[in-house]
Design a protein around this motif. Structure first.
Motif, PDB file in Angstrom:
ATOM      1  N   ALA A 296      -4.935   2.680   1.437  1.00 56.60           N
ATOM      2  CA  ALA A 296      -5.965   2.831   2.410  1.00 56.60           C
ATOM      3  C   ALA A 296      -7.467   2.631   1.613  1.00 56.60           C
ATOM      4  O   ALA A 296      -7.313   2.339   0.239  1.00 56.60           O
ATOM      5  CB  ALA A 296      -6.353   4.682   2.522  1.00 56.60           C
ATOM      6  N   CYS A 297      -8.358   1.854   2.129  1.00 53.13           N
ATOM      7  CA  CYS A 297      -9.561   1.418   1.706  1.00 53.13           C
ATOM      8  C   CYS A 297     -10.642   2.280   1.903  1.00 53.13           C
ATOM      9  O   CYS A 297     -10.848   2.710   2.920  1.00 53.13           O
ATOM     10  CB  CYS A 297      -9.737   0.087   2.227  1.00 53.13           C
ATOM     11  SG  CYS A 297      -8.808  -1.217   1.963  1.00 53.13           S
ATOM     12  N   PHE A 298     -11.533   2.488   0.841  1.00 55.26           N
ATOM     13  CA  PHE A 298     -12.831   3.382   1.014  1.00 55.26           C
ATOM     14  C   PHE A 298     -13.952   2.525   0.764  1.00 55.26           C
ATOM     15  O   PHE A 298     -14.405   2.423  -0.470  1.00 55.26           O
ATOM     16  CB  PHE A 298     -12.852   4.437   0.051  1.00 55.26           C
ATOM     17  CG  PHE A 298     -11.338   5.177   0.047  1.00 55.26           C
ATOM     18  CD1 PHE A 298     -10.615   5.545   1.165  1.00 55.26           C
ATOM     19  CD2 PHE A 298     -10.720   5.506  -1.382  1.00 55.26           C
ATOM     20  CE1 PHE A 298      -9.429   6.384   1.249  1.00 55.26           C
ATOM     21  CE2 PHE A 298      -9.422   6.159  -1.378  1.00 55.26           C
ATOM     22  CZ  PHE A 298      -8.728   6.513  -0.165  1.00 55.26           C
TER      23      PHE A 298
ATOM     24  N   VAL B 227      -7.063  -7.277   0.325  1.00 50.23           N
ATOM     25  CA  VAL B 227      -6.188  -6.499   0.729  1.00 50.23           C
ATOM     26  C   VAL B 227      -4.673  -6.592  -0.007  1.00 50.23           C
ATOM     27  O   VAL B 227      -3.931  -5.857  -0.167  1.00 50.23           O
ATOM     28  CB  VAL B 227      -6.015  -6.390   2.244  1.00 50.23           C
ATOM     29  CG1 VAL B 227      -5.052  -5.457   2.786  1.00 50.23           C
ATOM     30  CG2 VAL B 227      -7.624  -5.989   2.686  1.00 50.23           C
ATOM     31  N   GLU B 228      -4.369  -7.853   0.211  1.00 47.40           N
ATOM     32  CA  GLU B 228      -2.940  -8.325  -0.258  1.00 47.40           C
ATOM     33  C   GLU B 228      -2.934  -7.842  -1.748  1.00 47.40           C
ATOM     34  O   GLU B 228      -1.440  -7.123  -2.087  1.00 47.40           O
ATOM     35  CB  GLU B 228      -2.961 -10.089  -0.280  1.00 47.40           C
ATOM     36  CG  GLU B 228      -1.588 -10.495  -0.788  1.00 47.40           C
ATOM     37  CD  GLU B 228      -1.628 -12.025  -0.830  1.00 47.40           C
ATOM     38  OE1 GLU B 228      -0.524 -12.493  -0.909  1.00 47.40           O
ATOM     39  OE2 GLU B 228      -2.841 -12.555  -1.032  1.00 47.40           O
TER      40      GLU B 228
ATOM     41  N   LYS C  27      -0.105  -3.697  -5.121  1.00 45.86           N
ATOM     42  CA  LYS C  27      -0.173  -2.779  -6.311  1.00 45.86           C
ATOM     43  C   LYS C  27       0.521  -1.524  -5.615  1.00 45.86           C
ATOM     44  O   LYS C  27       1.119  -0.562  -6.447  1.00 45.86           O
ATOM     45  CB  LYS C  27      -1.565  -2.477  -6.595  1.00 45.86           C
ATOM     46  CG  LYS C  27      -2.180  -3.619  -7.529  1.00 45.86           C
ATOM     47  CD  LYS C  27      -3.461  -3.122  -7.861  1.00 45.86           C
ATOM     48  CE  LYS C  27      -4.246  -3.978  -8.902  1.00 45.86           C
ATOM     49  NZ  LYS C  27      -5.571  -3.421  -9.520  1.00 45.86           N
ATOM     50  N   ALA C  28       0.322  -1.159  -4.383  1.00 42.80           N
ATOM     51  CA  ALA C  28       1.159  -0.428  -3.877  1.00 42.80           C
ATOM     52  C   ALA C  28       2.584  -0.137  -4.145  1.00 42.80           C
ATOM     53  O   ALA C  28       3.337   0.705  -4.221  1.00 42.80           O
ATOM     54  CB  ALA C  28       0.994   0.083  -2.382  1.00 42.80           C
ATOM     55  N   VAL C  29       3.180  -1.502  -3.644  1.00 41.05           N
ATOM     56  CA  VAL C  29       4.625  -1.822  -3.849  1.00 41.05           C
ATOM     57  C   VAL C  29       4.891  -1.543  -5.418  1.00 41.05           C
ATOM     58  O   VAL C  29       5.985  -0.865  -5.546  1.00 41.05           O
ATOM     59  CB  VAL C  29       4.683  -3.044  -3.452  1.00 41.05           C
ATOM     60  CG1 VAL C  29       6.509  -3.521  -3.822  1.00 41.05           C
ATOM     61  CG2 VAL C  29       4.652  -3.366  -1.996  1.00 41.05           C
TER      62      VAL C  29
ATOM     63  N   VAL D  20       3.383  -9.199   2.268  1.00 35.58           N
ATOM     64  CA  VAL D  20       3.267  -9.114   1.038  1.00 35.58           C
ATOM     65  C   VAL D  20       4.338  -8.804   0.202  1.00 35.58           C
ATOM     66  O   VAL D  20       4.669  -9.372  -0.940  1.00 35.58           O
ATOM     67  CB  VAL D  20       2.479  -7.715   0.555  1.00 35.58           C
ATOM     68  CG1 VAL D  20       2.193  -7.606  -0.799  1.00 35.58           C
ATOM     69  CG2 VAL D  20       0.969  -7.902   1.115  1.00 35.58           C
ATOM     70  N   VAL D  21       5.432  -8.166   0.715  1.00 38.82           N
ATOM     71  CA  VAL D  21       6.915  -8.066  -0.047  1.00 38.82           C
ATOM     72  C   VAL D  21       7.295  -9.546  -0.089  1.00 38.82           C
ATOM     73  O   VAL D  21       8.115  -9.944  -1.157  1.00 38.82           O
ATOM     74  CB  VAL D  21       7.661  -7.222   0.813  1.00 38.82           C
ATOM     75  CG1 VAL D  21       9.155  -7.073   0.322  1.00 38.82           C
ATOM     76  CG2 VAL D  21       7.231  -5.767   0.823  1.00 38.82           C
TER      77      VAL D  21
END
Length: 203
Positions: A58-60, A93-94, A99-101, A125-126
């Motif tokens: 999520a982006c803040f 965002v990429e 980083k989430a992965v 991204v994956v």
């Protein structure tokens, strides 16, 4: 009388023609296009002895920060661990999704789960992370980490899901806005989102 070279109806047929036209008009009013059926997606459990790892981000924008959410569950839908992590907003965002992965893979290995299915909404991204040309992209260093982490798994796969099937991870990612930089829950999720776990496993 003729108008614009079109033939006219005899007067005694005008009433019948008007009735037919009116009937056709009313029948058309009753025809409504069918609304597409909404398919509700639910979280699906993995096979026995395999763990499903859902992740999201999520982006803040107001604080120039971002959040990562991860939840690991077994074949019964029981939570093994979950986390939220708040980080400075990456350049793209990429990079955030990459980083989430990586964060999802790290916590899974930290808990010793060697058979895992990773689910998120970052299909492109994956593919970039594990593709042959990943080292040329802006996520090249993250791709190198992820490929190294993969060696710890006996089986490891990735699948793309919509947000409906990823609600817990999505909520955890958004929750990072008001959390510590890193918060981890063992065999649970934050109490205020536990209801989503119940909804996920309820047919």
């Amino acid at each position: 009388m003729r108008h614009f070279n079109e033939p006219s109806l005899p007067l005694d047929n005008l009433l019948d023609a008007a009735k037919v036209s009116l009937a056709e008009f009313e029948s058309n009013l009753n025809i409504r296009p069918e609304k597409p059926k909404t398919v509700v997606q639910h979280w699906k459990p993995p096979m026995q002895d395999t763990y499903k790892v859902n992740y999201d981000d999520a982006c803040f924008t107001k604080t120039d920060e971002a959040g990562i959410g991860v939840v690991v569950r077994n074949e019964l839908g029981q939570v093994m661990t979950s986390l939220t992590k708040k980080i400075p907003m990456p350049l793209s965002v990429e990079v955030l999704k990459a980083k989430a992965v990586r964060r999802a893979m790290i916590i899974t290995t930290e808990w010793g789960f060697h058979r895992a299915i990773f689910e998120g909404d970052s299909e492109l991204v994956v593919k970039a992370l594990f593709g042959d040309s990943s080292h040329h992209s802006c996520i090249g260093h993250i791709a190198k980490d992820c490929k190294s982490i993969m060696s710890f798994f006996q089986t490891c796969s990735f699948s793309h899901v919509r947000q409906q099937s990823n609600r817990v991870a999505h909520t955890l990612a958004k929750r990072a806005r008001k959390s510590f930089p890193l918060s981890v829950w063992m065999k649970s999720v934050p109490p205020d989102i536990s209801y989503i776990i119940y909804v996920d496993v309820t047919p």
